[in-house]
Design an enzyme around this catalytic site. Structure first.
Site, mmCIF file in Angstrom:
data_model
loop_
_atom_site.group_PDB
_atom_site.id
_atom_site.type_symbol
_atom_site.label_atom_id
_atom_site.label_comp_id
_atom_site.label_asym_id
_atom_site.label_seq_id
_atom_site.Cartn_x
_atom_site.Cartn_y
_atom_site.Cartn_z
ATOM 1 N N SER A 1 -12.128 4.535 -4.112
ATOM 2 C CA SER A 1 -13.029 3.708 -3.306
ATOM 3 C C SER A 1 -14.474 3.844 -3.798
ATOM 4 O O SER A 1 -14.844 4.849 -4.401
ATOM 5 C CB SER A 1 -12.985 4.146 -1.843
ATOM 6 O OG SER A 1 -11.676 4.098 -1.340
HETATM 7 N N1 SAH Z 1 -8.924 8.220 -1.390
HETATM 8 C C1 SAH Z 1 -8.560 7.802 -2.709
HETATM 9 C C2 SAH Z 1 -8.384 6.301 -2.768
HETATM 10 C C3 SAH Z 1 -7.059 5.966 -3.290
HETATM 11 S S1 SAH Z 1 -6.549 4.272 -3.177
HETATM 12 C C4 SAH Z 1 -9.525 8.322 -3.753
HETATM 13 O O1 SAH Z 1 -10.556 8.915 -3.418
HETATM 14 O O2 SAH Z 1 -9.231 8.160 -4.944
HETATM 15 C C5 SAH Z 1 -5.248 4.372 -1.992
HETATM 16 C C6 SAH Z 1 -4.149 5.334 -2.293
HETATM 17 O O3 SAH Z 1 -3.160 5.185 -1.271
HETATM 18 C C7 SAH Z 1 -3.440 5.104 -3.619
HETATM 19 O O4 SAH Z 1 -3.491 6.272 -4.380
HETATM 20 C C8 SAH Z 1 -2.002 4.785 -3.202
HETATM 21 O O5 SAH Z 1 -1.037 5.266 -4.113
HETATM 22 C C9 SAH Z 1 -1.906 5.462 -1.846
HETATM 23 N N2 SAH Z 1 -0.837 4.953 -0.993
HETATM 24 C C10 SAH Z 1 -0.408 3.688 -0.850
HETATM 25 N N3 SAH Z 1 0.606 3.623 0.040
HETATM 26 C C11 SAH Z 1 0.825 4.889 0.476
HETATM 27 C C12 SAH Z 1 1.747 5.479 1.389
HETATM 28 N N4 SAH Z 1 2.665 4.765 2.046
HETATM 29 N N5 SAH Z 1 1.678 6.815 1.577
HETATM 30 C C13 SAH Z 1 0.757 7.576 0.917
HETATM 31 N N6 SAH Z 1 -0.125 7.062 0.045
HETATM 32 C C14 SAH Z 1 -0.106 5.748 -0.188
#
Ligand code: SAH
Length: 209
Positions: free
Chosen positions: A62
């Site tokens: 993000s």
């Molecule tokens: N907070 C993260 C942002 C990652 S983007 C950072 O600082 O990098 C959102 C993330 O949610 C992705 O890595 C994706 O793989 C994860 N995601 C998507 N669906 C999910 C689920 N059902 N359970 C756990 N993680 C999930």
């Protein structure tokens, strides 16, 4: 990049001038966490630009302002136990760790490869006490419930029921809610399990798997 700390301080100064970004504890946390260590090597020159970046598996870290807004809305206090759904590269978890203590952060990541890489990166940057589990965040992480705070870093049609159930009465949940068009929604869990909702701005996150 010659001086990551200087670039980071400049970014935080720019964020401070934005509406809602006036929580100095949150801004301090952003000024402390080395975002360039969390982004892929070939993207490091953009680590202190306020924008999302690809991190593999079609996922993105993000933008810094979004991490700051979410941390502010969650009103995180030292000692709060926090559940994060969507570890990604681990950056947001590290910011949360700065605010509540790394040992109080529990994060679930859908992709094994991202979970493993995040765990290693968190350890290498001094946030090794953050707990990361590969799995489906829709189930939350019951072993460490109840949580004072829970948030999703991916968009869901609604707050996952297990995540709400694992949040204590009076605790806060925060997530991008919606299919396609999303709004950031903060809700306080009432004793009967229902939610007192508050809708914030329009946002764009990757969808929950
Ligand atoms: N907070 C993260 C942002 C990652 S983007 C950072 O600082 O990098 C959102 C993330 O949610 C992705 O890595 C994706 O793989 C994860 N995601 C998507 N669906 C999910 C689920 N059902 N359970 C756990 N993680 C999930």
């Amino acid at each position: 990049m010659n001086d990551p700390a200087r670039d980071r301080a400049a970014l935080v100064d720019r964020l401070r001038s934005r509406e809602r970004l006036d929580d100095e504890r949150v801004l301090d946390a952003l000024e402390t966490v080395p975002r360039h260590e969390f982004v892929p090597e070939e993207r490091r020159d953009r680590a202190y630009v306020d924008s999302p970046l690809p991190i593999g598996e079609e996922q993105t870290i993000s933008a810094p302002h979004m991490v700051a807004i979410m941390a502010t809305l969650l009103e995180l206090q030292p000692g709060d136990r926090v559940l994060e759904i969507g570890t990604g590269c681990g950056y947001h978890a590290a910011v949360t760790a700065e605010l509540v203590g790394a040992e109080n952060v529990y994060s679930v990541e859908y992709h094994d490869s991202l979970a493993q890489a995040a765990r290693e990166r968190l350890a290498a940057t001094g946030y090794g006490d953050v707990s990361v589990r590969p799995g489906d965040g829709k189930q939350g992480w019951a072993d460490h419930a109840p949580y004072d705070r829970a948030y999703l870093t991916c968009a869901a049609p609604e707050f996952p029921r297990a995540v709400v159930e694992q949040t204590r009465p009076g605790g806060l949940v925060l997530a991008p809610i919606g299919n396609g068009r999303q709004r950031l929604v903060r809700a306080r869990r009432r004793a009967d399990g229902s939610l007192e909702r508050e809708t914030h701005g329009a946002v764009r996150f990757v969808p929950l798997q």
